[in-house]
Write an enzyme that holds these catalytic residues in place. Structure first.
Site, PDB file in Angstrom:
ATOM      1  N   ASP A  64      31.492  48.070  51.317  1.00 44.71           N
ATOM      2  CA  ASP A  64      31.461  46.617  51.519  1.00 44.71           C
ATOM      3  C   ASP A  64      32.847  46.011  51.814  1.00 44.71           C
ATOM      4  O   ASP A  64      32.953  44.920  52.341  1.00 44.71           O
ATOM      5  CB  ASP A  64      30.852  45.916  50.292  1.00 44.71           C
ATOM      6  CG  ASP A  64      31.547  46.325  48.983  1.00 44.71           C
ATOM      7  OD1 ASP A  64      32.527  47.093  49.031  1.00 44.71           O
ATOM      8  OD2 ASP A  64      31.093  45.876  47.908  1.00 44.71           O
ATOM      9  N   HIS A  65      33.907  46.730  51.484  1.00 44.59           N
ATOM     10  CA  HIS A  65      35.253  46.157  51.651  1.00 44.59           C
ATOM     11  C   HIS A  65      35.799  46.375  53.060  1.00 44.59           C
ATOM     12  O   HIS A  65      36.198  45.456  53.749  1.00 44.59           O
ATOM     13  CB  HIS A  65      36.220  46.771  50.634  1.00 44.59           C
ATOM     14  CG  HIS A  65      36.111  46.191  49.258  1.00 44.59           C
ATOM     15  ND1 HIS A  65      34.976  46.257  48.498  1.00 44.59           N
ATOM     16  CD2 HIS A  65      37.013  45.522  48.503  1.00 44.59           C
ATOM     17  CE1 HIS A  65      35.187  45.658  47.339  1.00 44.59           C
ATOM     18  NE2 HIS A  65      36.421  45.204  47.311  1.00 44.59           N
ATOM     19  N   ASP A 119      35.892  48.419  40.366  1.00 39.96           N
ATOM     20  CA  ASP A 119      36.159  47.118  40.954  1.00 39.96           C
ATOM     21  C   ASP A 119      36.197  46.116  39.812  1.00 39.96           C
ATOM     22  O   ASP A 119      35.346  46.150  38.921  1.00 39.96           O
ATOM     23  CB  ASP A 119      35.058  46.735  41.954  1.00 39.96           C
ATOM     24  CG  ASP A 119      35.473  45.509  42.737  1.00 39.96           C
ATOM     25  OD1 ASP A 119      35.983  45.667  43.865  1.00 39.96           O
ATOM     26  OD2 ASP A 119      35.330  44.384  42.207  1.00 39.96           O
ATOM     27  N   ARG A 379      39.363  34.457  43.921  1.00 37.82           N
ATOM     28  CA  ARG A 379      40.819  34.611  43.809  1.00 37.82           C
ATOM     29  C   ARG A 379      41.510  33.796  44.883  1.00 37.82           C
ATOM     30  O   ARG A 379      41.108  33.853  46.054  1.00 37.82           O
ATOM     31  CB  ARG A 379      41.217  36.083  43.964  1.00 37.82           C
ATOM     32  CG  ARG A 379      40.777  36.885  42.781  1.00 37.82           C
ATOM     33  CD  ARG A 379      41.262  38.303  42.789  1.00 37.82           C
ATOM     34  NE  ARG A 379      40.903  38.868  41.499  1.00 37.82           N
ATOM     35  CZ  ARG A 379      40.514  40.117  41.298  1.00 37.82           C
ATOM     36  NH1 ARG A 379      40.469  40.965  42.313  1.00 37.82           N
ATOM     37  NH2 ARG A 379      40.203  40.536  40.101  1.00 37.82           N
ATOM     38  N   SER A 533      42.906  42.716  40.641  1.00 36.23           N
ATOM     39  CA  SER A 533      42.075  43.841  41.071  1.00 36.23           C
ATOM     40  C   SER A 533      42.218  45.080  40.196  1.00 36.23           C
ATOM     41  O   SER A 533      43.218  45.269  39.511  1.00 36.23           O
ATOM     42  CB  SER A 533      42.484  44.172  42.502  1.00 36.23           C
ATOM     43  OG  SER A 533      42.273  45.513  42.800  1.00 36.23           O
ATOM     44  N   ARG A 535      42.428  47.961  41.596  1.00 36.66           N
ATOM     45  CA  ARG A 535      42.907  48.993  42.521  1.00 36.66           C
ATOM     46  C   ARG A 535      43.965  49.886  41.881  1.00 36.66           C
ATOM     47  O   ARG A 535      45.038  49.428  41.483  1.00 36.66           O
ATOM     48  CB  ARG A 535      43.423  48.354  43.823  1.00 36.66           C
ATOM     49  CG  ARG A 535      44.599  47.443  43.673  1.00 36.66           C
ATOM     50  CD  ARG A 535      44.902  46.718  44.979  1.00 36.66           C
ATOM     51  NE  ARG A 535      43.859  45.735  45.262  1.00 36.66           N
ATOM     52  CZ  ARG A 535      44.051  44.588  45.906  1.00 36.66           C
ATOM     53  NH1 ARG A 535      45.247  44.287  46.382  1.00 36.66           N
ATOM     54  NH2 ARG A 535      43.065  43.745  46.099  1.00 36.66           N
TER      55      ARG A 535
HETATM   56  C1  MIC Z   1      39.494  42.572  44.905  1.00 33.35           C
HETATM   57  O1  MIC Z   1      38.714  41.634  44.789  1.00 33.35           O
HETATM   58  O2  MIC Z   1      40.724  42.467  44.780  1.00 33.35           O
HETATM   59  C2  MIC Z   1      38.926  43.938  45.177  1.00 33.35           C
HETATM   60  C3  MIC Z   1      39.353  44.319  46.523  1.00 33.35           C
HETATM   61  O3  MIC Z   1      37.525  43.919  45.130  1.00 33.35           O
HETATM   62  C4  MIC Z   1      39.468  44.871  44.098  1.00 33.35           C
HETATM   63  C5  MIC Z   1      39.250  46.292  44.341  1.00 33.35           C
HETATM   64  C6  MIC Z   1      40.181  46.868  45.324  1.00 33.35           C
HETATM   65  O4  MIC Z   1      41.351  46.524  45.380  1.00 33.35           O
HETATM   66  O5  MIC Z   1      39.702  47.757  46.033  1.00 33.35           O
HETATM   67  C7  MIC Z   1      39.018  44.570  42.679  1.00 33.35           C
HETATM   68  O6  MIC Z   1      38.741  43.445  42.367  1.00 33.35           O
HETATM   69  O7  MIC Z   1      39.034  45.472  41.822  1.00 33.35           O
HETATM   70 FE1  SF4 Z   2      34.697  42.009  47.437  1.00 34.03          FE
HETATM   71 FE2  SF4 Z   2      36.502  41.894  45.469  1.00 34.03          FE
HETATM   72 FE3  SF4 Z   2      36.012  39.782  47.038  1.00 34.03          FE
HETATM   73 FE4  SF4 Z   2      34.201  40.549  45.326  1.00 34.03          FE
HETATM   74  S1  SF4 Z   2      36.229  39.789  44.833  1.00 34.03           S
HETATM   75  S2  SF4 Z   2      33.844  39.964  47.448  1.00 34.03           S
HETATM   76  S3  SF4 Z   2      34.425  42.767  45.359  1.00 34.03           S
HETATM   77  S4  SF4 Z   2      36.912  41.727  47.670  1.00 34.03           S
END
Ligand code: MIC
Ligand code: SF4
Length: 642
Positions: A64-65, A119, A379, A533, A535
């Site tokens: 999905d990313h 995630d 965010r 995140s 990550r």
């Molecule tokens: C995000 O919202 O920052 C992400 C991308 O979903 C991350 C995961 C990632 O960095 O792959 C998260 O929230 O953990």
């Molecule tokens: Fe995707 Fe992270 Fe954004 Fe949710 S917060 S939509 S998991 S990138």
């Protein structure tokens, strides 16, 4: 003594330790989820463990990313993920099927079970009464291999909801109010449990909006009880059989409590650049807006998008506003298309995106320079949208839709007669984009394109850690600051040597050069270092650059766990005032580190540049110390296998 919902689920899953706040515990994990941006690493790590088939009740791999496919990299990752899932007993949700958290809520979440996801917004499933926790990919790989998840037993705090939401005020406004009161670090070391008579007025998708954004509080997770509302939702998804009632005992106790009177709430917005910088939308009526983005795992459910469609029906988006909409799942998309709501959105001038994270993670739709973008996401960290000087506001779908029409931040209460959208009695269920694992995994050949690079390994920790302070940061540094995402960098998630070229690139473009010249070093941070995140690249890429320790005033939970997992020592200042005495470029020497960690003695850092000595603290249990000494969790696991 009576127990709350979180305590009930934890006690049923406890593998070791005592469920006393602050104590190390380990819990059994029933389900796991991964998404593609963290998943490739998680599965490379899982493969390294040599276990043929996952040992969980259910594991799902979502894509999905990274779905832009501007080069071969994303597509290489997708193929790897699909084949590795088929081989090892994992369900694979194909690109186009939707955002992991929305799909998991619809199709897989089970009240009372545990879910570990790579995630940070995994707690979305807490809206179903699941104990759902975000973690680094390596912790998820260990859970898939049948290992327990280790954490510090959190405190459980109650957010009591009373009354009912007024018209035009929505679930997003509830969580924004919680953020306003508790702040982005207010949830660290805590589980947030929703209680009180207001709970039963909220549907599962509304609850999920709230638990989703509990991640922005820094909370371990957020959870609602599983009640008749939960049953209704599961029935509508054709899954009533997985429902069980899980409610707090009448005499349940909590470590703290706050109360939110739903009837007193107004439409709220988080202003730039932090989700807790919250104020009333009515106070922002002068803000001119260039972009409105609706979607993300926070606010892309059927009811969210139906409200948007009703508001936009028969109207046209303001000429200076670009409106983009990404439905949360293929199920939502299909429903909007079948009932005609999609036509209203298209007619109003919305730009419809595929069902994925998209602009939330900076994958396209970056706003113009200096623009204001109003988003239903979770965010609004500086630069995350892909435009360094953009101003991002976080709002409800109602506020976003009203704003798209006027071109100014608009309180939806000005729209007049309220709209009412009911949860459907049945959702159209079609799981054909979820591929079950192969019956015979051994026969599946894993496809590894050139973007899939082997996993770098760390070395065991040395007794003396010394090096230059390569960077000194302020408070609330996010993982987006440490390891940025976006359309250029995200495709490199499976290639650590390549992605490490971008560590801290938004904050300090010379960081990598300095790290290389000095063959690594130490980072100094402020309060809540590593928020955001899950990550693990924010630990893995610095490890690759030779970072040995991070000294901060305090850490965010998942990032601290990721640092430990990759063998980077997380230390805190014994006295916060010492933060002032260390400067970027200073040379620090930490002696007898392993010995001190094992005996519980304070660690002393000698600042060779200033001649000053400072004391450093650590909050690490026995297992974490062993992992650090081994140079990370993979080394530790290997040592324990032999
Ligand atoms: C995000 O919202 O920052 C992400 C991308 O979903 C991350 C995961 C990632 O960095 O792959 C998260 O929230 O953990
Ligand atoms: Fe995707 Fe992270 Fe954004 Fe949710 S917060 S939509 S998991 S990138």
């Amino acid at each position: 003594m009576g127990r709350n919902v979180a305590q009930k689920i934890i006690s049923r899953h406890l593998v070791s330790g005592k469920a006393v706040p602050g104590q190390p515990i380990a819990i059994k994990i029933d389900q796991t989820l991964t998404q593609d941006a963290t998943g490739t690493m998680a599965y490379l790590q899982f493969e390294a463990m040599g276990i043929p088939r996952v040992k969980t009740k259910l594991s799902v791999s979502y894509v999905d990313h990274n779905t832009l496919q501007t080069g071969f990299e994303n597509a290489d990752d997708h193929l790897y993920l699909q084949t590795v899932a088929a081989k090892h007993g994992i369900y694979f949700s194909r690109p186009g099927n939707g955002i992991c958290h929305q799909v998991h809520l619809e199709r897989f979440g089970v009240p009372g079970e545990t879910l570990l996801g790579s995630d940070s917004h995994t707690p979305t499933a807490g809206g179903l009464g699941m104990l759902a926790i975000g973690a680094g990919g390596l912790d998820v790989a260990v859970a898939m291999a049948g290992g327990a998840f280790h954490l510090t037993m959190p405190e459980v705090i109650a957010v009591e909801l009373t009354g009912q939401l007024p018209p035009w005020v929505s679930a997003k406004d509830i969580i924004l109010e919680v953020l306003r009161r508790l702040s982005v670090k207010g949830g660290v070391g805590k589980i947030v449990e929703y209680t009180g008579p207001g709970v039963k007025t909220l549907s599962v998708p509304e609850r999920a909006t709230i638990t989703n954004m509990g991640a922005e509080l820094g909370a371990t997770t957020s959870i609602f009880p599983s009640d008749e509302m939960t049953r209704d939702f599961l029935r509508a998804q054709g899954r009533e059989e997985v429902w069980t009632e899980i409610v707090p005992d009448p005499d349940a106790t909590y470590d703290a409590k706050i109360t939110i009177k739903l009837d007193k709430l107004e439409p709220l917005a988080a202003q730039p650049h932090s989700p807790d910088n919250v104020t009333e939308v009515s106070k922002l009526a002068d803000v001119t807006v260039q972009q409105v983005a609706i979607g993300s795992c926070t606010n892309s459910s059927y009811t969210d998008l139906m409200r948007v469609a009703e508001i936009l029906k028969g109207k046209t988006v303001h000429p200076n506003v670009s409106l983009v909409i990404a439905p949360g799942s293929r199920q939502v998309f299909r429903m909007l298309s079948e009932n005609g709501a999609l036509t209203h959105l298209i007619n109003a001038g919305a730009r419809i995106l595929e069902s994925a994270c998209g602009p939330c993670i900076g994958m396209g739709q970056s706003p113009p320079s200096g623009a204001v973008s109003v988003r239903t996401f979770n965010r609004n960290f500086k630069g995350r949208s892909g435009t360094a000087d953009a101003q991002i506001y976080l709002v409800s779908p109602e506020t976003a839709a009203a704003t798209a029409l006027t071109g100014k931040l608009t309180d939806p209460r000005t729209l007049g007669t309220p709209i009412e959208i009911k949860l459907p009695k049945t959702f159209p269920v079609d799981d054909s984009m979820i591929i079950p694992p192969a019956a015979e995994g051994a026969k599946v050949e894993i496809r590894r394109g050139p973007n899939i690079k082997p996993l770098p390994m760390n070395k065991p920790m040395t007794e003396e850690i010394s090096g230059k302070v390569l960077l000194k940061t302020g408070d609330n540094i996010t993982t987006d600051d440490i390891m940025p995402a976006g359309a250029k960098i995200l495709p490199l998630r499976s290639n650590i040597p390549a992605i490490s070229e971008f560590v801290f690139s938004g904050l300090d473009p010379d960081f990598v050069k300095r790290a290389k010249e000095n063959k690594g070093g130490i980072i100094v941070g402020g309060v809540n270092y590593g928020q955001g995140s899950s990550r693990e690249h924010a630990a893995l890429a610095p490890m690759y650059l030779g970072i040995k320790a991070v000294i901060a005033k305090s850490f965010a939970r998942i990032h601290k766990a990721n640092l430990i997992n990759f063998g980077i020592l997380p230390l805190t200042f014994t006295s916060e005032a010492d933060y002032e005495t260390v400067n970027q470029g200073d040379n620090l020497v930490l002696k007898n580190v392993g010995e001190r960690l094992q005996t519980g003695a304070v660690i002393t850092a000698v600042n060779e540049t200033t001649g000053k000595e400072i004391e450093l603290d650590y909050d690490l249990d026995e297992r974490a110390i062993k992992i650090l000494l081994a140079g990370g969790l993979l080394n530790y696991t290997k040592q324990n296998q032999n």
